[in-house]
Design a protein around this motif. Structure first.
Motif, PDB file in Angstrom:
ATOM      1  N   VAL A   1      22.840  69.896   4.828  1.00 36.79           N
ATOM      2  CA  VAL A   1      23.528  69.730   3.540  1.00 36.79           C
ATOM      3  C   VAL A   1      24.831  69.714   3.951  1.00 36.79           C
ATOM      4  O   VAL A   1      25.347  70.600   4.075  1.00 36.79           O
ATOM      5  CB  VAL A   1      23.413  70.694   2.375  1.00 36.79           C
ATOM      6  CG1 VAL A   1      23.978  70.155   0.792  1.00 36.79           C
ATOM      7  CG2 VAL A   1      22.000  70.876   2.216  1.00 36.79           C
ATOM      8  N   GLU A   2      25.428  68.230   3.274  1.00 39.13           N
ATOM      9  CA  GLU A   2      26.514  68.384   3.323  1.00 39.13           C
ATOM     10  C   GLU A   2      27.000  68.726   2.375  1.00 39.13           C
ATOM     11  O   GLU A   2      26.776  68.623   0.993  1.00 39.13           O
ATOM     12  CB  GLU A   2      27.308  66.849   3.165  1.00 39.13           C
ATOM     13  CG  GLU A   2      28.244  66.387   3.571  1.00 39.13           C
ATOM     14  CD  GLU A   2      28.705  64.722   3.678  1.00 39.13           C
ATOM     15  OE1 GLU A   2      29.740  64.064   4.495  1.00 39.13           O
ATOM     16  OE2 GLU A   2      27.650  63.973   5.022  1.00 39.13           O
TER      17      GLU A   2
ATOM     18  N   ALA B   1      35.415  60.690  -4.567  1.00 42.87           N
ATOM     19  CA  ALA B   1      35.045  59.963  -5.285  1.00 42.87           C
ATOM     20  C   ALA B   1      35.081  58.465  -3.614  1.00 42.87           C
ATOM     21  O   ALA B   1      33.503  58.532  -3.994  1.00 42.87           O
ATOM     22  CB  ALA B   1      35.956  58.534  -5.595  1.00 42.87           C
ATOM     23  N   ASN B   2      35.503  58.694  -2.956  1.00 44.85           N
ATOM     24  CA  ASN B   2      35.530  57.439  -1.989  1.00 44.85           C
ATOM     25  C   ASN B   2      34.070  58.498  -0.808  1.00 44.85           C
ATOM     26  O   ASN B   2      33.348  57.774  -0.687  1.00 44.85           O
ATOM     27  CB  ASN B   2      36.783  57.944  -1.368  1.00 44.85           C
ATOM     28  CG  ASN B   2      38.266  56.960  -1.834  1.00 44.85           C
ATOM     29  OD1 ASN B   2      36.795  56.077  -2.542  1.00 44.85           O
ATOM     30  ND2 ASN B   2      38.653  57.490  -1.275  1.00 44.85           N
ATOM     31  N   LYS B   3      33.930  59.663  -0.754  1.00 43.29           N
ATOM     32  CA  LYS B   3      33.328  60.271  -0.210  1.00 43.29           C
ATOM     33  C   LYS B   3      31.974  60.060  -0.344  1.00 43.29           C
ATOM     34  O   LYS B   3      30.831  60.057   0.029  1.00 43.29           O
ATOM     35  CB  LYS B   3      33.551  61.798  -0.385  1.00 43.29           C
ATOM     36  CG  LYS B   3      32.323  62.588   0.548  1.00 43.29           C
ATOM     37  CD  LYS B   3      33.286  64.327   1.191  1.00 43.29           C
ATOM     38  CE  LYS B   3      32.355  64.795   2.004  1.00 43.29           C
ATOM     39  NZ  LYS B   3      32.475  64.662   3.657  1.00 43.29           N
ATOM     40  N   PHE B   4      31.959  59.845  -1.922  1.00 48.70           N
ATOM     41  CA  PHE B   4      30.527  59.532  -2.808  1.00 48.70           C
ATOM     42  C   PHE B   4      29.890  58.689  -2.601  1.00 48.70           C
ATOM     43  O   PHE B   4      28.713  58.254  -1.838  1.00 48.70           O
ATOM     44  CB  PHE B   4      30.898  59.751  -4.353  1.00 48.70           C
ATOM     45  CG  PHE B   4      30.441  60.936  -4.347  1.00 48.70           C
ATOM     46  CD1 PHE B   4      29.246  62.028  -4.355  1.00 48.70           C
ATOM     47  CD2 PHE B   4      31.451  61.863  -4.778  1.00 48.70           C
ATOM     48  CE1 PHE B   4      28.913  62.967  -4.933  1.00 48.70           C
ATOM     49  CE2 PHE B   4      30.975  62.927  -5.880  1.00 48.70           C
ATOM     50  CZ  PHE B   4      29.786  63.622  -5.735  1.00 48.70           C
TER      51      PHE B   4
ATOM     52  N   ARG C   1      24.254  61.784  -4.092  1.00 44.59           N
ATOM     53  CA  ARG C   1      24.414  62.009  -5.960  1.00 44.59           C
ATOM     54  C   ARG C   1      25.236  62.982  -5.753  1.00 44.59           C
ATOM     55  O   ARG C   1      25.891  63.258  -7.270  1.00 44.59           O
ATOM     56  CB  ARG C   1      23.256  61.658  -6.541  1.00 44.59           C
ATOM     57  CG  ARG C   1      22.531  60.731  -6.114  1.00 44.59           C
ATOM     58  CD  ARG C   1      21.101  60.027  -6.451  1.00 44.59           C
ATOM     59  NE  ARG C   1      20.782  60.373  -8.090  1.00 44.59           N
ATOM     60  CZ  ARG C   1      20.055  60.140  -8.703  1.00 44.59           C
ATOM     61  NH1 ARG C   1      18.891  59.860  -8.474  1.00 44.59           N
ATOM     62  NH2 ARG C   1      19.942  60.403  -9.994  1.00 44.59           N
ATOM     63  N   ARG C   2      24.934  64.011  -5.104  1.00 42.31           N
ATOM     64  CA  ARG C   2      25.739  65.462  -5.510  1.00 42.31           C
ATOM     65  C   ARG C   2      26.414  65.946  -4.569  1.00 42.31           C
ATOM     66  O   ARG C   2      25.417  66.576  -3.323  1.00 42.31           O
ATOM     67  CB  ARG C   2      25.353  65.970  -6.126  1.00 42.31           C
ATOM     68  CG  ARG C   2      24.135  67.015  -5.720  1.00 42.31           C
ATOM     69  CD  ARG C   2      22.834  67.511  -6.150  1.00 42.31           C
ATOM     70  NE  ARG C   2      22.127  66.383  -7.184  1.00 42.31           N
ATOM     71  CZ  ARG C   2      21.070  65.918  -7.115  1.00 42.31           C
ATOM     72  NH1 ARG C   2      20.507  65.660  -6.132  1.00 42.31           N
ATOM     73  NH2 ARG C   2      20.398  64.676  -8.070  1.00 42.31           N
TER      74      ARG C   2
ATOM     75  N   GLN D   1      28.491  62.694  -9.345  1.00 46.96           N
ATOM     76  CA  GLN D   1      29.335  61.315  -9.199  1.00 46.96           C
ATOM     77  C   GLN D   1      29.567  60.722 -10.577  1.00 46.96           C
ATOM     78  O   GLN D   1      30.204  60.664 -10.980  1.00 46.96           O
ATOM     79  CB  GLN D   1      28.170  60.218  -8.750  1.00 46.96           C
ATOM     80  CG  GLN D   1      27.924  59.978  -7.588  1.00 46.96           C
ATOM     81  CD  GLN D   1      27.616  58.793  -7.131  1.00 46.96           C
ATOM     82  OE1 GLN D   1      26.632  58.489  -7.817  1.00 46.96           O
ATOM     83  NE2 GLN D   1      26.591  58.544  -5.836  1.00 46.96           N
ATOM     84  N   LYS D   2      28.572  61.226 -12.072  1.00 53.78           N
ATOM     85  CA  LYS D   2      28.988  61.720 -13.078  1.00 53.78           C
ATOM     86  C   LYS D   2      29.832  62.565 -13.558  1.00 53.78           C
ATOM     87  O   LYS D   2      30.939  61.573 -14.292  1.00 53.78           O
ATOM     88  CB  LYS D   2      27.845  62.121 -14.582  1.00 53.78           C
ATOM     89  CG  LYS D   2      28.065  61.994 -15.575  1.00 53.78           C
ATOM     90  CD  LYS D   2      26.173  62.471 -15.899  1.00 53.78           C
ATOM     91  CE  LYS D   2      25.202  60.767 -15.862  1.00 53.78           C
ATOM     92  NZ  LYS D   2      24.837  61.127 -16.142  1.00 53.78           N
TER      93      LYS D   2
END
Length: 155
Positions: A101-102, A114-117, A123-124, A139-140
């Protein structure tokens, strides 16, 4: 020609600094629905449906992050169960979860998150502090932060 005031530019610079100070930990969810490795995939599916979530972290008895399980992982389990004509009642989370898991640091700037997403298409991200699961940013959550900031800083 009159002299132009640069007061506005200085004020704008201050706002940029304030925005840069916003951290993931300011927006992450701390109260999470988590799963255990020994739970069944069927229990996970019921929980995902009940709480209208798309997945969640898997923790051991010490609240240490050991994986993540998602709707997609559950769908794979259903598909394989049907294909091999095997009942899924005994399928365990530990056999379906993603084990590598990252995570991200709670001190990371919200816009770097945000950039990493965008780069990862995840998504999380869980946040781990002192070896224990401390929270999760989605993301939300980043979108909520952007809307809050819009009212304060973006003109």
């Amino acid at each position: 020609m009159g002299i132009k005031s640069f007061q506005g530019a200085r004020k704008q610079q201050q706002n940029i600094t304030e925005v840069a100070a916003l951290k993931v930990s300011d927006y992450m969810s701390r109260e999470l629905i988590t799963f255990r490795p020994e739970q069944t995939v069927e229990e996970v599916i019921q929980t995902l449906i009940r709480y209208k979530i798309s997945g969640g972290p898997v923790v051991n008895s010490n609240n240490e992050l050991v994986g993540i399980i998602s709707e997609g992982d559950c769908l794979k389990d259903i598909s394989e169960s049907r294909y091999y004509n095997m009942p899924m009642e005994q399928h365990k989370v530990e056999n379906r979860m993603v084990k590598h898991v990252e995570t991200i640091d709670g001190n990371m700037n919200i816009f770097d998150a945000a950039n990493k997403f965008l780069e990862s298409k995840i998504r999380r991200f869980p946040i781990v502090e002192n070896g224990k699961l401390a929270g999760q940013i989605s993301q939300k959550d980043v979108l909520k932060a952007a809307i809050e900031l819009k009212g304060q800083n973006w003109k």
